[in-house]
Design an enzyme around this catalytic site. Structure first.
Site, PDB file in Angstrom:
ATOM      1  N   PRO A   1      48.101   4.408  17.630  1.00 21.75           N
ATOM      2  CA  PRO A   1      48.969   5.497  17.187  1.00 21.75           C
ATOM      3  C   PRO A   1      50.036   5.865  18.227  1.00 21.75           C
ATOM      4  O   PRO A   1      51.163   6.194  17.871  1.00 21.75           O
ATOM      5  CB  PRO A   1      48.017   6.669  16.956  1.00 21.75           C
ATOM      6  CG  PRO A   1      46.685   6.053  16.771  1.00 21.75           C
ATOM      7  CD  PRO A   1      46.688   4.800  17.578  1.00 21.75           C
ATOM      8  N   ALA A   2      49.672   5.811  19.502  1.00 19.99           N
ATOM      9  CA  ALA A   2      50.656   6.106  20.555  1.00 19.99           C
ATOM     10  C   ALA A   2      51.785   5.093  20.517  1.00 19.99           C
ATOM     11  O   ALA A   2      52.959   5.450  20.666  1.00 19.99           O
ATOM     12  CB  ALA A   2      49.983   6.110  21.926  1.00 19.99           C
TER      13      ALA A   2
ATOM     14  N   ILE B   1      45.358  10.453  19.392  1.00 21.44           N
ATOM     15  CA  ILE B   1      46.475   9.541  19.634  1.00 21.44           C
ATOM     16  C   ILE B   1      46.044   8.557  20.724  1.00 21.44           C
ATOM     17  O   ILE B   1      46.312   8.734  21.902  1.00 21.44           O
ATOM     18  CB  ILE B   1      47.758  10.310  20.031  1.00 21.44           C
ATOM     19  CG1 ILE B   1      48.088  11.362  18.979  1.00 21.44           C
ATOM     20  CG2 ILE B   1      48.929   9.350  20.221  1.00 21.44           C
ATOM     21  CD1 ILE B   1      48.360  10.827  17.579  1.00 21.44           C
ATOM     22  N   HIS B   2      45.341   7.517  20.294  1.00 24.00           N
ATOM     23  CA  HIS B   2      44.904   6.451  21.201  1.00 24.00           C
ATOM     24  C   HIS B   2      45.970   5.362  21.207  1.00 24.00           C
ATOM     25  O   HIS B   2      47.100   5.599  20.769  1.00 24.00           O
ATOM     26  CB  HIS B   2      43.515   5.936  20.808  1.00 24.00           C
ATOM     27  CG  HIS B   2      43.431   5.462  19.390  1.00 24.00           C
ATOM     28  ND1 HIS B   2      43.761   4.185  19.014  1.00 24.00           N
ATOM     29  CD2 HIS B   2      43.074   6.110  18.246  1.00 24.00           C
ATOM     30  CE1 HIS B   2      43.599   4.067  17.701  1.00 24.00           C
ATOM     31  NE2 HIS B   2      43.186   5.227  17.212  1.00 24.00           N
ATOM     32  N   ALA B   3      45.658   4.176  21.675  1.00 27.59           N
ATOM     33  CA  ALA B   3      46.661   3.124  21.913  1.00 27.59           C
ATOM     34  C   ALA B   3      47.538   2.793  20.704  1.00 27.59           C
ATOM     35  O   ALA B   3      48.764   2.787  20.808  1.00 27.59           O
ATOM     36  CB  ALA B   3      45.985   1.859  22.429  1.00 27.59           C
TER      37      ALA B   3
END
Length: 88
Positions: free
Chosen positions: A18-19, A14-16
């Site tokens: 997807p977050a 969960i990087h930028a």
């Protein structure tokens, strides 16, 4: 209060992006929503900084919990988003 456990399926975690999608989805609901890495503290699922600070990697088990009038719909939608790989 309703909660479900799921596993992060996104290969990049969960990087930028997807977050951001996760927080946008959580913000659609009136309920108070938290996300917790198993064994960790619950964080506000409507805060991009909180979600990104968790270091959610592929294969990480998380618990999504909600408390409020639309708690079931909120948890179901967020679990579905995580299990779909957040569109990636």
């Amino acid at each position: 209060m309703v909660s479900k456990t799921t596993v992060v399926k996104n290969p990049s975690g969960i990087h930028a992006r997807p977050a951001s999608l996760f927080v946008q989805e959580a913000s659609k609901y009136e309920s108070s929503i938290t996300v917790a890495k198993m064994g960790g503290d619950a964080k506000d699922a409507k805060s991009i900084l909180m979600v990104m600070s968790m270091g959610l990697t592929c294969g990480c088990e998380i618990e999504i919990a909600a408390d409020g009038t639309d708690e079931v719909a909120a948890v179901d939608a967020l679990v579905a988003l995580i299990e779909s790989g957040c569109g990636e």
